[in-house]
Design an enzyme around this catalytic site. Structure first.
Site, PDB file in Angstrom:
ATOM      1  N   GLU A 166      89.573  -8.009  63.207  1.00  0.00           N
ATOM      2  CA  GLU A 166      90.822  -8.756  63.044  1.00  0.00           C
ATOM      3  C   GLU A 166      91.724  -8.069  62.024  1.00  0.00           C
ATOM      4  O   GLU A 166      92.922  -7.912  62.247  1.00  0.00           O
ATOM      5  CB  GLU A 166      90.551 -10.199  62.598  1.00  0.00           C
ATOM      6  N   ARG A 185      82.543 -12.097  56.289  1.00  0.00           N
ATOM      7  CA  ARG A 185      82.266 -11.962  57.728  1.00  0.00           C
ATOM      8  C   ARG A 185      81.520 -10.658  57.942  1.00  0.00           C
ATOM      9  O   ARG A 185      82.102  -9.586  57.974  1.00  0.00           O
ATOM     10  CB  ARG A 185      83.564 -11.974  58.544  1.00  0.00           C
ATOM     11  N   ASP A 193      87.378  -5.721  59.077  1.00  0.00           N
ATOM     12  CA  ASP A 193      86.741  -5.987  60.369  1.00  0.00           C
ATOM     13  C   ASP A 193      87.790  -5.876  61.475  1.00  0.00           C
ATOM     14  O   ASP A 193      88.927  -5.482  61.225  1.00  0.00           O
ATOM     15  CB  ASP A 193      86.044  -7.357  60.379  1.00  0.00           C
ATOM     16  N   ASP A 250      91.572  -7.125  55.886  1.00  0.00           N
ATOM     17  CA  ASP A 250      90.113  -7.261  55.813  1.00  0.00           C
ATOM     18  C   ASP A 250      89.367  -6.196  56.622  1.00  0.00           C
ATOM     19  O   ASP A 250      89.876  -5.694  57.621  1.00  0.00           O
ATOM     20  CB  ASP A 250      89.695  -8.659  56.310  1.00  0.00           C
ATOM     21  N   HIS A 263      79.186  -1.996  56.582  1.00  0.00           N
ATOM     22  CA  HIS A 263      79.415  -3.324  56.030  1.00  0.00           C
ATOM     23  C   HIS A 263      78.324  -3.659  55.035  1.00  0.00           C
ATOM     24  O   HIS A 263      77.346  -2.951  54.899  1.00  0.00           O
ATOM     25  CB  HIS A 263      79.457  -4.363  57.152  1.00  0.00           C
ATOM     26  N   GLU A 271      96.656  -9.744  54.286  1.00  0.00           N
ATOM     27  CA  GLU A 271      96.965 -10.833  55.211  1.00  0.00           C
ATOM     28  C   GLU A 271      96.989 -12.211  54.579  1.00  0.00           C
ATOM     29  O   GLU A 271      97.321 -13.177  55.238  1.00  0.00           O
ATOM     30  CB  GLU A 271      96.013 -10.823  56.414  1.00  0.00           C
ATOM     31  N   TYR A 317      82.779  -9.421  51.182  1.00  0.00           N
ATOM     32  CA  TYR A 317      83.415  -9.978  52.380  1.00  0.00           C
ATOM     33  C   TYR A 317      82.451 -10.868  53.162  1.00  0.00           C
ATOM     34  O   TYR A 317      81.296 -10.510  53.381  1.00  0.00           O
ATOM     35  CB  TYR A 317      83.916  -8.833  53.265  1.00  0.00           C
TER      36      TYR A 317
END
Ligand SMILES: [Zn+2]
Ligand SMILES: [Zn+2]
Length: 662
Positions: free
Chosen positions: A87, A307, A85, A83, A351, A10, A305
């Site tokens: 989104e 987030r 997550d 990514d 995560h 992205e 990452y």
């Protein structure tokens, strides 16, 4: 040579890093964020039919979709490497759904952009996680429904162009309520009495350092001194009495390292230590994650990452950091077993904490490849991670009770026995000056060096900073790793709150919006209810709930409030003593997106309007205008009412540099 496989990500920086690492067989293309979303000008959600969303290609993004389609032609495999997550999952799934309906798209997930992590991810691709996609859609639909219906009400009542969001409005409420607590706070006077004491000098000459003790009790009761008279009386009463050691207590205390960073703690600590606001922290962290060129045109992701709400650390990284600690600091600094940290409810075990990807790349070693902000944040993350796997600091804490007649003083001091993790990660409180207490014995008589009463006032609760607001949002369960920074950013952009010297002030506009929403939409503005919705979205992600259930639970009471508000909200008119110079009608205060202004009551027949000035004269010689608060993309400033004839501008009002908004 034609590349064999297509990889979609992205962001362009991430594409560049992946391209370098993956090599010649992979063409990496960036989608530049979301390509498919709810329509911009319509609701785009069928509230009658299970809240079915109707997604459209975002205006202007069609070209990217066509490019992706073209690049996919003749490729062996298509990988979606967005990514890890909600989104990222949703961006990828929408692209697949839009242009690769009949093609196999392999979803690859990694938490760090390094050769070994990519290698692992590409040998075990998975299918899209539809629960994650649904949770993202659930949040999007909720936010859309709230924004779409609430904003017009704000226009009707306050000003055109305003908008309201779901979680932001609750965060606004926290700021507005704090603002009012501060305004309504009445400081109470109180006094403290401190004694500076030292050991009685022996005949030999020895320098004795003094220490401080504080009056804590009077006749077994907590010492409460309300005014100067009382304080003076006590000082007089004590002055010629003897101070005698009543009790000494020495204990060893341990202080354990904090867990490695997750998004919320990184944002807090970056504010406390570096004065970065939450948005800046995330921008810089993303640069470190997406790849920094550390020589020879070799970009790699320096951190995992950014987030995440998980403190979990990968096995490999744990091994690496433990051997680093042993080598660099020795065995006393390495706990027998790795330190483990409790995971939060709903935290994704898959995560990882935010940590450096290469322990062998300390910040000093790669300083020349980082800008100042990247260096500072990387150093913070690097040190915090190593510290999180080190042994605790140990202190000897001594507390001494000292009696003078009916008065009881208490002194406490601590000395470091072993620094442990503090060797590399200093805590703010450890930097404070310490009260060093000499060796004392029970019943020992002490010399009084000085007795000092001091006046204090109780303080109102502190304003929220980026740090304390993120902490509060997390505690209340109304923020998530991907939302803390955007929530704050939105409130500032809408001018509902302003950041001054790092602290948030609710604006008059923000307070008005908040009050209206609290009056008509108590449920939307309820912290507990919002936390409950966030929790349910987590459960959608875990596959234990579906969107329809939670949207229905939300929509019924929302619709009832909405109907009531639409029938009852009227625009309020605030008249002033001024009259319109063109038609003689009174001038009224109106709100615009840029704040308050004066408008003729005869609007729209009479269009006369003028700014509300600060009442401060323009300092430009011979100008005679008054200064007006204005807003530009870069923030607030004061300009002259005679603009464009006079170009005076200033960041603050000239005679009142420290003025804060009401
Ligand atoms: Zn008029
Ligand atoms: Zn002027």
């Amino acid at each position: 040579m034609k590349k064999q496989n297509l990889v979609i990500v992205e962001s362009p920086t991430k594409a560049k890093t992946l391209s370098k690492i993956l090599g010649n067989d992979f063409l990496v293309v960036s989608s530049m964020g979301h390509l498919i979303d709810l329509p911009q000008k319509k609701l785009g959600v069928d509230v009658e039919k299970n809240f079915q969303p109707s997604y459209v290609v975002i205006p202007g993004r069609k070209k990217v979709l066509e490019l992706l389609k073209k690049e996919a032609k003749g490729k062996n495999k298509i990988y979606m490497a967005t990514d890890p997550d909600r989104e990222g999952e949703a961006i990828g799934w929408h692209i697949k759904n839009q242009i690769f309906k009949n093609k196999k798209v392999l979803r690859v997930v990694f938490h760090e952009i390094t050769p070994s992590a990519l290698k692992n991810a590409f040998v075990q691709p998975r299918d899209f996680d539809l629960n994650m996609v649904e949770a993202q859609a659930g949040r999007r639909i909720l936010d859309r429904v709230v924004g779409y219906f609430l904003s017009p009400l704000l226009w009707k009542k306050i000003a055109r162009g305003l908008s309201a969001g779901r979680v932001q409005s609750v965060a606004l409420r926290l700021i507005v309520e704090r603002e009012r607590q501060i305004n309504n706070f009445i400081p109470q006077e109180y006094w403290e009495i401190e004694a500076e004491l030292k050991k009685v000098q022996s005949t030999e000459y020895r320098v004795q350092s003094s220490f401080m003790a504080k009056l804590v009790k009077i006749s077994e009761e907590k010492a409460e001194i309300k005014n100067k008279q009382q304080a003076d009386d006590i000082v007089l009463d004590i002055k010629n009495n003897t101070f005698k050691v009543l009790d000494i207590n020495t204990k060893e205390k341990k202080r354990y390292a904090d867990p490695p960073f997750i998004t919320s703690t990184l944002q807090q600590e970056a504010f406390n230590k570096l004065r970065f606001n939450a948005t800046k922290t995330m921008i810089v962290a993303q640069q470190l994650y997406e790849g920094i060129d550390i020589g020879d045109d070799n970009p790699i992701g320096l951190i995992t990452y950014m987030r995440t709400d998980s403190t979990h650390v990968a096995e490999e990284a744990l091994k690496e950091v433990r051997s680093h600690i042993l080598k660099k600091f020795g065995k006393d600094y390495l706990p027998k077993e790795p330190n483990t940290y409790k995971l939060k409810k709903h935290a994704q075990a898959a995560h990882e904490a935010i940590r450096p990807t290469f322990i062998a790349k300390p910040p000093e070693g790669i300083a020349k490849y980082l800008n100042e902000e990247q260096y500072k944040l990387y150093e913070l993350i690097y040190r915090r991670f190593i510290a999180s796997q080190m042994t605790p600091s140990r202190y000897s804490v001594t507390t001494v009770d000292i009696a003078v007649g009916k008065y009881l003083f208490s002194a406490s001091g601590s000395t470091l026995i072993f620094d442990g993790f503090a060797k590399i990660y200093n805590h703010n409180e450890l930097d404070k000056e310490k009260n060093v207490i000499p060796a004392l014995e029970k019943d020992e008589i002490l010399d009084l060096v000085n007795l000092s009463p001091s006046q204090h006032f109780t303080k109102p609760p502190a304003r929220y900073s980026d740090s304390s607001l993120v902490k509060k949002l997390e505690e209340e369960g109304i923020g998530r790793p991907s939302t803390y920074a955007p929530i704050i950013q939105t409130l500032v952009m809408r001018d509902y709150a302003r950041r001054l010297r790092g602290y948030f002030y609710a604006t008059e506009l923000g307070s008005k919006v908040c009050d209206l929403l609290v009056n008509y939409f108590p449920k939307i503005m309820d912290v507990k209810f919002t936390a409950h919705m966030e929790e349910e979205l987590d459960e959608v992600e875990e596959g234990r709930l579906n969107n329809t259930t939670i949207l229905e639970e939300f929509y019924q009471p929302f619709k009832a409030s909405l109907d009531y508000a639409q029938a009852n909200i009227k625009k309020e008119v605030l008249t002033t003593n001024e009259t319109c110079p063109q038609c003689g009608k009174p001038m009224v205060i109106k709100w615009g997106r840029k704040g308050k202004f004066l408008s003729c009551f005869g609007f729209p027949q009479c269009k006369f309007a003028k700014s509300i000035t600060s009442g401060v004269k323009c300092p430009e010689v011979g100008c005679g205008g008054e200064l007006i608060e204005r807003r530009s993309r870069r923030g607030f400033f004061f300009g002259c009412s005679n603009y464009p004839k006079c170009n005076f501008i200033s960041k603050n009002l000239p005679q009142d540099q420290d003025k804060e908004p009401a």
